[in-house]
Design a protein around this motif. Sequence first.
Motif, short mmCIF file in Angstrom:
data_model
loop_
_atom_site.label_atom_id
_atom_site.label_comp_id
_atom_site.label_asym_id
_atom_site.label_seq_id
_atom_site.Cartn_x
_atom_site.Cartn_y
_atom_site.Cartn_z
N PRO A 1 16.12 -15.49 10.33
CA PRO A 1 16.59 -14.86 11.99
C PRO A 1 17.48 -15.97 12.25
CG PRO A 1 14.78 -16.65 11.92
CD PRO A 1 15.16 -16.44 10.29
N SER B 1 15.22 -12.71 15.26
CA SER B 1 15.22 -13.87 16.14
C SER B 1 14.66 -13.53 17.43
CB SER B 1 16.59 -14.77 16.02
OG SER B 1 16.66 -15.67 17.15
N TYR C 1 10.33 -19.41 19.16
CA TYR C 1 10.08 -20.99 19.48
C TYR C 1 9.19 -20.85 20.42
CZ TYR C 1 14.84 -21.70 17.19
OH TYR C 1 15.75 -21.44 16.26
N SER D 1 9.03 -20.77 14.63
CA SER D 1 10.07 -22.02 14.12
C SER D 1 9.71 -23.30 15.06
CB SER D 1 11.56 -21.61 14.33
OG SER D 1 11.68 -20.33 13.61
N ASP E 1 13.91 -21.38 2.32
CA ASP E 1 15.11 -20.98 3.12
C ASP E 1 16.07 -22.27 3.15
OD1 ASP E 1 16.13 -19.64 5.75
OD2 ASP E 1 15.81 -21.62 6.03
N ARG F 1 22.15 -18.95 -2.04
CA ARG F 1 23.46 -18.28 -2.43
C ARG F 1 23.35 -17.14 -3.65
NH1 ARG F 1 22.88 -19.38 1.87
NH2 ARG F 1 24.26 -20.50 3.38
N GLY G 1 20.40 -17.04 5.53
CA GLY G 1 20.68 -16.81 7.02
C GLY G 1 22.25 -16.47 6.99
C1 FNR Z 1 20.10 -20.03 12.57
N1 FNR Z 1 18.74 -20.24 12.34
C2 FNR Z 1 17.85 -19.79 13.16
N2 FNR Z 1 16.48 -20.14 12.76
C3 FNR Z 1 15.69 -19.88 13.65
O1 FNR Z 1 14.46 -19.79 13.43
N3 FNR Z 1 15.92 -19.14 14.77
C4 FNR Z 1 17.22 -18.64 15.18
O2 FNR Z 1 17.26 -18.09 16.30
C5 FNR Z 1 18.28 -19.26 14.47
N4 FNR Z 1 19.43 -19.17 14.69
C6 FNR Z 1 20.47 -19.12 13.72
C7 FNR Z 1 21.82 -18.97 14.27
C8 FNR Z 1 22.94 -19.22 13.15
C9 FNR Z 1 24.27 -18.58 13.26
C10 FNR Z 1 22.49 -19.84 11.87
C11 FNR Z 1 23.50 -19.78 10.59
C12 FNR Z 1 21.20 -20.06 11.74
C13 FNR Z 1 18.47 -20.85 11.05
C14 FNR Z 1 18.33 -19.82 10.00
O3 FNR Z 1 17.06 -18.92 10.23
C15 FNR Z 1 18.15 -20.31 8.63
O4 FNR Z 1 16.98 -21.26 8.57
C16 FNR Z 1 19.46 -20.80 7.93
O5 FNR Z 1 20.41 -20.14 8.24
C17 FNR Z 1 19.25 -20.80 6.50
O6 FNR Z 1 20.27 -21.50 5.91
P1 FNR Z 1 21.48 -20.63 5.10
O7 FNR Z 1 20.83 -19.60 4.19
O8 FNR Z 1 22.31 -20.26 6.29
O9 FNR Z 1 22.13 -21.78 4.44
#
Ligand code: FNR
Length: 391
Positions: free
Chosen positions: A80, A109, A132, A158, A311, A315, A334
């Motif tokens: 998300p 999300s 959340y 989360s 998570d 990559r 993500g």
């Molecule tokens: C997130 N992440 C995140 N997680 C979540 O639970 N709710 C959210 O709204 C968001 N929003 C969010 C925005 C952006 C721009 C990023 C980059 C990340 C965290 C996301 O779900 C995830 O845990 C990480 O992005 C995983 O890491 P990688 O794959 O980006 O390295």
Amino acid sequence: MDMQSVINLDQMRELARRRLPRIAFDFIDGGVDDEHCLQRNRAAFMQYRLVPRYLRDVGERDQSVRLLGRTYASPIGISPTGLAGLWRADADLMQARAARQADVPFLLSSASNGALEDIAAAAPGHVWFQMYCTSDERINADLVSRARQAGVGVLVVSVDVPVNANRERNRRNGFSRPFRMTPGVAMDALMHPAWVLRYLRTGGMPMMRNWQPYARQGASASQVADLYGTLTPAPRIDWDNLRRIRAGWDGPLAIKGILHPADAMQAMQLGADALVVSNHGGRQLDAAPAPLEMLPAIRQAVGERVELILDSGVRRGSDVVIARCLGARSCLFGRPPVFAVAAGAQAGVARVLQILRNEIDMVLAQIGCPRFEALDPSYLWPAGGHPAISR
Ligand code: FNR
């Protein structure tokens, strides 16, 4: 650019870097403090080698995976990410459609721009809803009930954002609320006129549609975002809140952001069906361990009674294979799908999913394990460490 010509996830990131204003690219790409955690997430995978086994029939490979009572075509899913509509209008819809096409889960999300009802309808059977706990119990209960009514399959809560984090790139670039137009931001925008024009043409700041029902009628996108900012993060949330969510949701429940084995145990005892072992992509606590480092201890703590999803930092297809050998059922990623939607809309997202799928397929053949679900620690060799090979 033709998305099919993109070779790997890193190239997709570079394409997004060129397209997006720096303030936007850095918001997505950045981590917390010194970004050690961000690096650790990648470095953790480098601690393992996959030792190939040969002379096994790998003519047909199967990477399908059972996850929370359903089979998906690949052991990957889209994490998300909030506010994706800022990078491209309808980004959530595009991600959901690409996930459906690839038959993998898309975690929407609650901070999305698309409304959960619309996104769930666009990709039936593939949308999980991530929320959340806010400081308002009625809103929490209402979100759960809306997810149920929308036909969402899995609810994800989360837990890893008790407070906002120190994202220094955002502070340096002036990414703030309320938004300020500094000379640096204006110059940045001028260097990326195509993105700015599209942004303005599609109506400017997008609405956080999930939160619109809780704002006063006629509230602007900015006012709805402000309301969201007052409801979350909610630092007083504890296990009791989660217990109430569990009581109000009879479908599969996943808890995202677990790193400590004791928390994993507690979440399991509370009735979680899956845990997303994650450090939020290195965006919250810079000293946090990489999820991969914690995976064996968490697996040991909870046994087979709860499904683990890894998570943060995924990559390459080999990352997904290594995670499986260490006890994860599947992985989420993500940033790459966000860069992909910015660079190439739905076709970009489809491409990053396809790249990972192809890489997983190749690795399964290379190591002589044609079935993803048959992976086990015997394929792993820790870098410079004690042999893990048992048979
Ligand atoms: C997130 N992440 C995140 N997680 C979540 O639970 N709710 C959210 O709204 C968001 N929003 C969010 C925005 C952006 C721009 C990023 C980059 C990340 C965290 C996301 O779900 C995830 O845990 C990480 O992005 C995983 O890491 P990688 O794959 O980006 O390295």
